[in-house]
Design a protein around this motif. Structure first.
Motif, PDB file in Angstrom:
ATOM      1  N   SER A   1       2.311  -0.030  -8.976  1.00 32.96           N
ATOM      2  CA  SER A   1       3.025   1.076  -8.704  1.00 32.96           C
ATOM      3  C   SER A   1       3.073   2.002 -10.056  1.00 32.96           C
ATOM      4  O   SER A   1       2.913   2.918  -9.981  1.00 32.96           O
ATOM      5  CB  SER A   1       4.237   0.910  -7.987  1.00 32.96           C
ATOM      6  OG  SER A   1       4.151   0.272  -6.563  1.00 32.96           O
TER       7      SER A   1
ATOM      8  N   SER B   1       0.959  -1.172   0.067  1.00 37.43           N
ATOM      9  CA  SER B   1       0.002  -0.095  -0.013  1.00 37.43           C
ATOM     10  C   SER B   1       0.880   1.403  -0.037  1.00 37.43           C
ATOM     11  O   SER B   1       0.505   2.404  -0.792  1.00 37.43           O
ATOM     12  CB  SER B   1      -1.062  -0.144   1.531  1.00 37.43           C
ATOM     13  OG  SER B   1      -1.639  -1.277   1.118  1.00 37.43           O
TER      14      SER B   1
ATOM     15  N   SER C   1       0.696   3.936  -3.089  1.00 40.40           N
ATOM     16  CA  SER C   1       0.178   5.204  -2.840  1.00 40.40           C
ATOM     17  C   SER C   1       1.256   6.167  -3.152  1.00 40.40           C
ATOM     18  O   SER C   1       1.026   7.252  -3.689  1.00 40.40           O
ATOM     19  CB  SER C   1      -0.242   5.473  -1.541  1.00 40.40           C
ATOM     20  OG  SER C   1       0.716   5.019  -0.497  1.00 40.40           O
TER      21      SER C   1
ATOM     22  N   ALA D   1      -0.415   3.300 -10.935  1.00 44.62           N
ATOM     23  CA  ALA D   1      -0.600   4.377 -10.027  1.00 44.62           C
ATOM     24  C   ALA D   1      -0.031   5.540 -10.174  1.00 44.62           C
ATOM     25  O   ALA D   1      -0.574   6.678 -10.414  1.00 44.62           O
ATOM     26  CB  ALA D   1      -0.204   3.974  -8.500  1.00 44.62           C
TER      27      ALA D   1
END
Length: 269
Positions: free
Chosen positions: A255, A185, A189, A258
């Motif tokens: 990742s 996470s 993020s 994101a």
């Protein structure tokens, strides 16, 4: 706040600051060819190796020299735990970075934030080889590296490492599973945040100096490649092959996705 927690935060913050400073120093020392972030790749490999050696040494030492009595819940930390926090969670976590790697992979597509082909990429970790100095460099789209920026970047790396440490503990207490959801996470993020920040800097909504401080510093210390590598190896040693593969490839794909999403959203602002 308990003394052990205060000591933990200080050690992680100090180690994270030193790690972020060392990583930025490596980026300054190694020219970027505009294709691959060699300095970041080297930092990630070396940092993962150092973390593995450190934890292995601490484990062997603990097996041969067990503590006679466990530390009190609110007392000071034992030496082994202090070294783990300072050098492992702090320095190695701050020296390696997953967010810059993810943004770098997105940047390799050769597509600019606005979707057009470009010859100049703006993302933390990229340095033009002919616009490089010791602690002073500038150019079109390039941040001016001054002693103040360098020190602030290092301090931001310490804050990022502390944030990672606290969030890792909070997620770990809530989701007690074999899969390292906390590190997953954090890396995803952080990659999203760096993609967004890079797009905002490309649109001149954030100064390049602050993009460097927040991106290379805070988010570089917040995300970690070394811990992800160690946890992947741990799952493999435990014969959790599916979880190990999911952690390695899943973290990379999530990742990068994101970071790309952050780029896209930042371009809309």
């Amino acid at each position: 706040m308990k003394p052990a927690l205060i000591q933990s935060l200080i050690l992680v913050g100090l180690g994270g600051s030193l790690g972020a400073a060392a990583r930025e120093g490596l980026v300054l020392a190694i020219p970027n060819n505009g294709v691959l972030p060699w300095a970041i790749l080297l930092a990630n490999i070396v940092g993962a190796l150092i973390l593995g050696l450190l934890l292995s040494a601490l484990t062997r030492h603990a097996s041969h020299h067990p503590s006679p009595t466990p530390p009190s819940h609110g007392g000071m930390l034992p030496r082994r735990r202090s070294l783990q926090l300072l050098l492992g969670t702090g320095f190695c976590g701050g020296f390696t970075t997953y967010s810059t790697l993810a943004v770098g992979i997105v940047s390799l597509s050769g597509t600019s934030i606005s979707g057009r082909k470009h010859g100049h990429r703006l993302w933390p970790g990229h340095r033009h080889p002919r616009r490089r100095g010791h602690l002073a460099r500038h150019g079109v789209g390039q941040p001016l590296m001054t002693p103040w920026v360098f020190i602030t970047l290092a301090a931001a790396g310490g804050l990022g490492a502390i944030s990672r440490f606290l969030l890792d503990g909070a997620i770990g207490r809530r989701f007690q599973t074999a899969f390292p959801w906390a590190t997953f996470s954090i890396n995803v993020s952080g990659s999203f945040a760096l993609g967004l920040l890079t797009a905002l800097a490309a649109g001149q909504l954030v100064s390049t100096e602050w993009a460097l401080i927040l991106g290379t510093g805070f988010l570089g210390g917040y995300t970690t490649f070394s811990t992800n590598s160690y946890e992947t190896l741990r799952l493999l040693q435990e014969k959790r092959y599916v979880a190990s593969l999911a952690n390695a490839l899943g973290t990379l794909l999530a990742s990068v996705a994101a970071a790309a999403l952050g780029f896209w959203l930042g371009a809309l602002i």
